[in-house]
Design an enzyme around this catalytic site. Sequence first.
Site, PDB file in Angstrom:
ATOM      1  N   LYS A  82       9.209  27.615  75.943  1.00 51.82           N
ATOM      2  CA  LYS A  82       8.846  27.297  74.300  1.00 51.82           C
ATOM      3  C   LYS A  82      10.022  27.395  73.648  1.00 51.82           C
ATOM      4  O   LYS A  82       9.897  27.570  72.144  1.00 51.82           O
ATOM      5  CB  LYS A  82       7.932  29.211  74.745  1.00 51.82           C
ATOM      6  N   SER A  90       7.445  25.349  84.013  1.00 52.60           N
ATOM      7  CA  SER A  90       7.643  25.945  82.502  1.00 52.60           C
ATOM      8  C   SER A  90       8.271  26.885  82.305  1.00 52.60           C
ATOM      9  O   SER A  90       8.579  27.301  81.148  1.00 52.60           O
ATOM     10  CB  SER A  90       6.467  25.538  81.647  1.00 52.60           C
ATOM     11  N   GLU A 143       2.212  33.392  65.154  1.00 49.65           N
ATOM     12  CA  GLU A 143       1.450  34.420  66.268  1.00 49.65           C
ATOM     13  C   GLU A 143       1.794  34.737  67.413  1.00 49.65           C
ATOM     14  O   GLU A 143       2.127  33.304  68.565  1.00 49.65           O
ATOM     15  CB  GLU A 143      -0.020  33.578  65.592  1.00 49.65           C
TER      16      GLU A 143
END
Length: 400
Positions: free
Chosen positions: A94, A382, A116
């Site tokens: 991310k 990930s 968010e």
Amino acid sequence: MTHTASPFEVDRNGYFGRFGGAFIPEILQPCVKALADNYRRIIDSDDFRQEYDALLRDYVGRPSPLYLSPSLSAEAGCRVYLKREDLNHTGAHKINNAIGQILLARRMGRTRIVAETGAGQHGVATATVCALMHMPCTVYMGATDVARQRPNVEKMRLLGATVVPVESGNRTLKDACNEAIRDWCCHPEDTYYLIGSTMGPHPYPDLVARMQSVISREIRAQLLDKEGREEPDYLVACIGGGSNAAGTIFHFLDSKQVQIVLAEAGGMGADTPQTAATLTVGTEGVLHGSRTLVMQDGDGQVIEPYSISAGLDYPGIGPLHAHLAQTGRARALAITDDEALRAAYSLNRAEGILPALESAHALAALKKLTLKPTDVVVVTLSGRGDKDIDTYLAHAAEYA
Ligand SMILES: *Cc1c(COP(=O)(O)O)cnc(C)c1O
């Protein structure tokens, strides 16, 4: 940069085939249009690339390793590599996107960030880059998620972010999205909405895919070095909104011989109500600003998704991925909680790598493929599993 008319590239109206677009309130149209009109020029500029690449290298720790996994290779009977996004600063992919978008926000003259978050991973990545860039940050998070993701809430606050618990609706991710959009509507002049996945109105799905595309750029170079060829036979990634998958496949979309496998969260099973397998059970609708596949009932009411993995329980899917699945370019596999847990425990014991529960879905998908001894497979890991330690411990008796 040469223009390729790829069937998988976003069109001038913001669509991937039938999916995408920008379904947003009137008041946000100037903000979204300013972003759509300027993002390619900015992110393709030399000035942006230099700053972005330097931060990815020196702050995030890229390139992330491409690691040949002995146990997965033995089990699959071919060569299986893990793309180690778990080794990035903050523990997942991310941060690649958060860094890119905050640099974009600055170049667009914005001075305040809203975001968010569901499980809190994107919130932590955003709060991290806001600390780095000295920008005020407000993160909206459903009150239910605030309660069940305590450590991430504390991390965001330590980083200086304001975390706002959202009490409307089911008090989860989709309610947090609505509040973040409402905030942006109230402060369109100075605020930038930093979206965490390949979702939302155009240009966000394309923007986030490009910010994550460093993953597939590195895979090409690393495979050439290790295998003497840039293209694997299979790419496997888990999919919530679709950002780590988009990054994994971006530079391979037009390489037809590379098979793409997307592992979505089956929960208790895609044939049960406790699922988040949007590509398998979703139907066409509009969610969070784009036309895509949505888990909804006959009246168009969004069905609350379920997965053991907090990062995958989203009732929509990025429009790019809906397009890839519908055209047959990608194959979707729904992986159950049980299959993901089994795969996670197995990698941890075999190689000392505890994956994020999300990533464990990609590892489990590998077991469903029919592979030849000459095949080369890349599975994107990930994120790391530290954040999921309580869930792992709760299931230790069954799987350890
Ligand atoms: C958020 C997250 C995901 C799911 O998001 P995508 O946008 O689909 O990548 C997957 N893995 C990890 C570790 C995450 O934090």
